[in-house]
Design an enzyme around this catalytic site. Structure first.
Site, PDB file in Angstrom:
ATOM      1  N   GLU A 195      41.447  24.708  32.152  1.00 41.73           N
ATOM      2  CA  GLU A 195      40.659  25.430  33.155  1.00 41.73           C
ATOM      3  C   GLU A 195      39.913  24.457  34.057  1.00 41.73           C
ATOM      4  O   GLU A 195      39.882  24.619  35.284  1.00 41.73           O
ATOM      5  CB  GLU A 195      39.652  26.368  32.476  1.00 41.73           C
ATOM      6  CG  GLU A 195      40.213  27.695  32.037  1.00 41.73           C
ATOM      7  CD  GLU A 195      39.134  28.701  31.702  1.00 41.73           C
ATOM      8  OE1 GLU A 195      38.016  28.598  32.262  1.00 41.73           O
ATOM      9  OE2 GLU A 195      39.398  29.607  30.886  1.00 41.73           O
ATOM     10  N   SER A 261      55.461  22.851  18.641  1.00 47.20           N
ATOM     11  CA  SER A 261      56.203  23.012  17.390  1.00 47.20           C
ATOM     12  C   SER A 261      57.508  23.751  17.657  1.00 47.20           C
ATOM     13  O   SER A 261      57.719  24.303  18.734  1.00 47.20           O
ATOM     14  CB  SER A 261      55.368  23.805  16.371  1.00 47.20           C
ATOM     15  OG  SER A 261      54.073  23.270  16.238  1.00 47.20           O
ATOM     16  N   ASP A 333      45.596  32.130  25.468  1.00 45.31           N
ATOM     17  CA  ASP A 333      44.442  31.746  26.288  1.00 45.31           C
ATOM     18  C   ASP A 333      43.191  32.306  25.612  1.00 45.31           C
ATOM     19  O   ASP A 333      42.706  33.384  25.950  1.00 45.31           O
ATOM     20  CB  ASP A 333      44.592  32.305  27.705  1.00 45.31           C
ATOM     21  CG  ASP A 333      43.480  31.824  28.635  1.00 45.31           C
ATOM     22  OD1 ASP A 333      42.637  31.018  28.203  1.00 45.31           O
ATOM     23  OD2 ASP A 333      43.454  32.275  29.792  1.00 45.31           O
TER      24      ASP A 333
END
Length: 821
Positions: A195, A261, A333
């Site tokens: 951000e 991953s 988020d």
């Protein structure tokens, strides 16, 4: 003269004897902390005898009569092998590193104190379910039993590092384990930094160019954002800030190195074995020892085996006899930066939707070794803790008269993630595991599952509920007093994405986009992968059916889709053009490099020169594109962003304008920049790896750095405690081996799949796994690095739940017996 010579011989001999004696003394004291794996111990806190059988890879197989006794023994085994690592994780999350390391770590401690994760963990103990509370208490009892043995039995203080950093070790508490899980959430999130970076770049670029350098996933619809300067006016000019990620002890890694991953599963219809398959390799920073520790627990619901993290009484990724589970970062988020207006007439108040309110405040004292203590005034708003301007570059995006507060799901003081993880360990089917994920809060993960009949993937973790009218849709810092910018609780678990038994028979995740849902149901705007997913799709669809070995092949694949694309685009106007140049000239070196790349298939093999040529070229190309527009801010872009470069070279939405250097009079083309960047790359390679371009090796630059976080930079000791290996792979390969991006060694492998597991439910005991170093955290142990070379070569060890196999080649059997009253 002869007399002088005799005295010199005597002095030299005495000095050699003294050095040998000192080294022998150091070895003696350090070796005292090597655990003995054979023997019987009487301990308080168990109900019946427990066996810890360590197989020939030093994986503990734990057998007992009750789950509580099993968790006790796991705590004991963790402490035997990884006591220093466990205490360091606890100190980190508590914000108490400076008690050992002095002023070096004060700023790290300050940020952790401001997050106050440990207090939230203490509060969360009370909300765990009964089974989890019992597990946490039993696990803590096992850790403390080993601490008592260390104190009573002259065990060399429990770890060799304790001799250098001697400090009392507090007993382990249930809250410590919950706090370490919260620290894992901190390691996996980069939303705050993302951000702030987006806001900083927005101050320099238009929205069109912002979408180039910080692109959305190209398959997503682009969301138009307000420019940050208009959203939050009055932002100060650029000022450099301290870098929290610079210290090896810091949990604040570079955002470019955050969670990545792989996990995929196949149904019986897509498996040659007649049952399901599952593969998982979670990616975390490389350290010595590895953050992962292999273990097998024989619970009342059955045996489970896989990867644990010392300090946590759970197998985070692994299998039972009928169920396998794997984790990948969901990139939710789950963080927002809230710009809070301070009352100009009363600095103890901030603005809310209902008027001015008092900051929550309290003091916290950081004890600093060899320096005065530091007293912090901690402040928080209803949106979260307030962070100072001097960290996370917050000062560059916070206007005067305001402060920045952090909303983050992991700050919950009613965090039941541990209860959820324990429940997953006890689940016996895909459906049970999905139901168990409901109580998971943070870090948000993709839980990939396979039992003998079904496969599935579910996002577990809290999803913040945002207002559809949020000013920046959660992508930029926004005023915290506006109701539309504040969180409105979280979405129900049923809203989290779920896939069960897909028609195609295969599911998987490489941190790629998992949903097309629009804001505010979007999960995230920023996904962790836009490249590896292409290669994975190709490998999965290339076979009608898969086997354990084909899943291993995909897990170890080192072909870079990004390298194939970008090298072709950068060299589009350079391939086989121009007259042959004389040997030894820059033009000839450029031609030789291009000839090598023209025949290359994109495989990032450690023994080839092409990966190094490509990597250095792409890095130099991106830097030339952005340096004139972004100035000092260009240094924040430490890794190649393939979507950005492809947008530029294909001139998508006018992105080709980045190739023109705005300070120069001529109009540069992308071909000009590509040619200049290739020359830059070849100069760098010559200076660092020699002039023979065809003889350089990717593995020499792409060395895996399993470094000890504390002793890794200590002269002489670094040769003992650090593990370095030439490795294949790269930033955008399935066998992801993320480079540091930092000079003077920008291509060192610092972040990779330190755990790999592949589970075959047609023959579960043929399943395999590996970690990147060894089980022991003791540098003098033969188990400190014995698995590392297997990991480097792409080899595995068996993952069996057969007790007879564990006992057949055991390196030791420890029997814990209850103390007789």
């Amino acid at each position: 003269m002869a007399r002088v010579f005799r005295w010199l011989v005597r002095l030299t001999t005495a000095l050699i004897v003294l050095v040998v004696a000192v080294l022998a003394l150091v070895y003696y004291f350090a070796s005292r902390s090597l655990p003995e794996y054979d023997g019987t111990r009487s301990v308080a806190g168990i109900s019946a005898p427990v066996e810890i059988v360590r197989d020939n890879a030093n994986v503990p197989h734990i057998f007992g009569e009750t789950d509580e006794d099993i968790y006790f023994a796991l705590g004991y085994a963790h402490a035997q092998d990884r006591l220093w690592q466990m205490t360091m994780l606890r100190r980190t999350v508590q914000g108490r590193l400076s008690e050992l390391f002095g002023e070096r770590t004060v700023r790290i401690d300050e940020v952790l104190r401001r997050y106050d994760l440990y207090r939230a963990a203490v509060a969360s103990v009370a909300v765990q379910d009964e089974r989890t509370t019992a597990a946490l208490e039993a696990y803590a009892g096992g850790v403390n039993a080993w601490l008592e043995e260390v104190n009573a039995g002259a065990r060399g203080r429990g770890a060799p590092e304790m001799w250098l950093f001697n400090h009392a070790i507090a007993p382990w508490r249930p809250a410590d384990s919950i706090a370490i899980l919260k620290l894992m959430a901190l390691d996996l999130t980069s939303n705050l930094e993302d951000e702030v970076l987006r806001a900083r770049v927005s101050l320099l670029l238009s929205n069109e160019r912002l979408s180039d350098i910080l692109p959305d996933d190209p398959t997503d619809a682009v969301i138009a954002l307000p420019e940050y300067a208009a959203l939050v006016p009055g932002v100060p000019a650029f000022t450099p800030n301290m870098r929290l990620a610079a210290d090896p002890l810091s949990p604040f890694g570079s955002p470019a190195l955050r969670g990545a991953s792989n996990a995929w599963a196949a149904t019986a219809e897509r498996s040659a074995t007649g049952s399901t398959l599952l593969a998982n390799d979670p990616h975390l920073g490389l350290t010595a020892p590895s953050i992962w520790y292999l273990a097998r627990l024989e619970l009342e619901t059955g045996g489970i085996i896989g990867g644990t993290i010392p300090g946590l009484p759970v197998i985070l990724t692994g299998r039972s006899d009928i169920l396998g589970w794997g984790l990948t970062s969901a990139y939710v988020d789950d963080v927002d930066v809230m710009i809070e207006e301070v009352n100009p007439d009363n600095p103890e108040q901030y603005r809310t939707p209902d008027g001015w309110a008092e900051f929550e405040t309290r003091d916290s004292i950081i004890t600093v070794k060899d320096a005065p203590a530091v007293t912090l005034r901690l402040r928080a708003t209803s949106n979260g803790p307030v962070m100072p301007r001097s960290i996370y570059d917050l000062g560059t995006i916070t206007p005067p008269g305001h402060v920045a507060a952090i909303s983050w799901t992991a700050l919950s003081n009613r965090d039941t993630s541990m209860s959820s993880a324990i429940a997953i360990n006890h689940a016996r089917s895909v459906e049970e595991a999905i139901a168990a994920g409901e109580r998971f809060i943070a870090p948000a993960m993709n839980l990939t599952l396979a039992d003998r009949n079904r496969i599935g993937m579910k996002v577990i973790g809290a999803l913040p509920a945002r207002d559809p009218n949020h000013q920046s849709r959660g992508r930029l810092p926004a005023f915290g007093y506006l109701p539309e910018n504040r969180w409105q609780g979280r979405f129900a678990y049923d809203e989290n994405p779920l896939v069960l038994d897909p028609i195609g028979g295969i599911i998987g995740n490489t941190n790629n986009k998992t949903t097309d849902r629009p804001f505010p149901y979007h999960i995230t705007h920023l996904w962790g992968d836009t490249q590896r997913i292409h290669r994975w799709r190709g490998l999965m669809q290339a076979r009608e059916v898969h086997t354990r070995d084909s899943f291993i092949e995909a897990q170890l694949d080192t072909v870079s889709y990004a390298a194939r694309t970008l090298s072709t685009l950068m060299g589009a106007d350079l391939w086989f053009t121009g007259d042959p140049a004389p040997a030894g000239t820059p033009e000839r070196r450029r031609q030789d490099a291009l000839q090598l790349l023209a025949a290359w298939n994109g495989e990032m093999n450690e023994h080839l020169p092409e990966p190094l040529i490509y990597a250095a070229w792409a890095r130099a190309f991106q830097d030339r594109l952005i340096r004139d527009e972004l100035g000092p801010l260009a240094s924040e872009f430490t890794h190649v962003e393939p979507v950005f470069i492809e947008r530029v070279l294909r001139d998508i939405d006018g992105a080709g304008i980045w190739c023109d250097v705005i300070q120069s009079a001529p109009v540069e083309t992308c071909t000009d920049v590509a040619r200049q960047a290739l020359d830059d790359a070849l100069i760098w390679i010559t200076e660092n790896h020699g002039e023979a371009i065809e003889a350089v090796r990717w593995g020499d630059a792409h060395e895996a750095t399993h470094d000890h976080p504390v002793l890794g930079n200590t002269p002489f000791l670094e040769w003992v405690v650090n593990i370095r290996q030439s490795t294949s792979g790269g930033d955008h390969t399935l066998n992801r081996a993320r480079t540091s991006g930092e000079d003077p060694h920008p291509f060192r492998n610092v972040h990779a799949g330190a755990y790999r597991g592949v589970y075959d439910f047609a023959d579960p005991d043929s399943s395999v796994f590996i970690i990147s170093t060894g089980q022991s955290g003791h540098p003098l142990s033969r188990h400190y690095d014995n698995l590392g070379e297997l990991w480097r070569r792409g080899e595995y060890i068996p993952m069996s739940l057969d007790p007879a196999l564990a006992r057949a080649a055991a390196v030791g059997v420890t029997v814990l017996e209850p103390v007789q009253n």
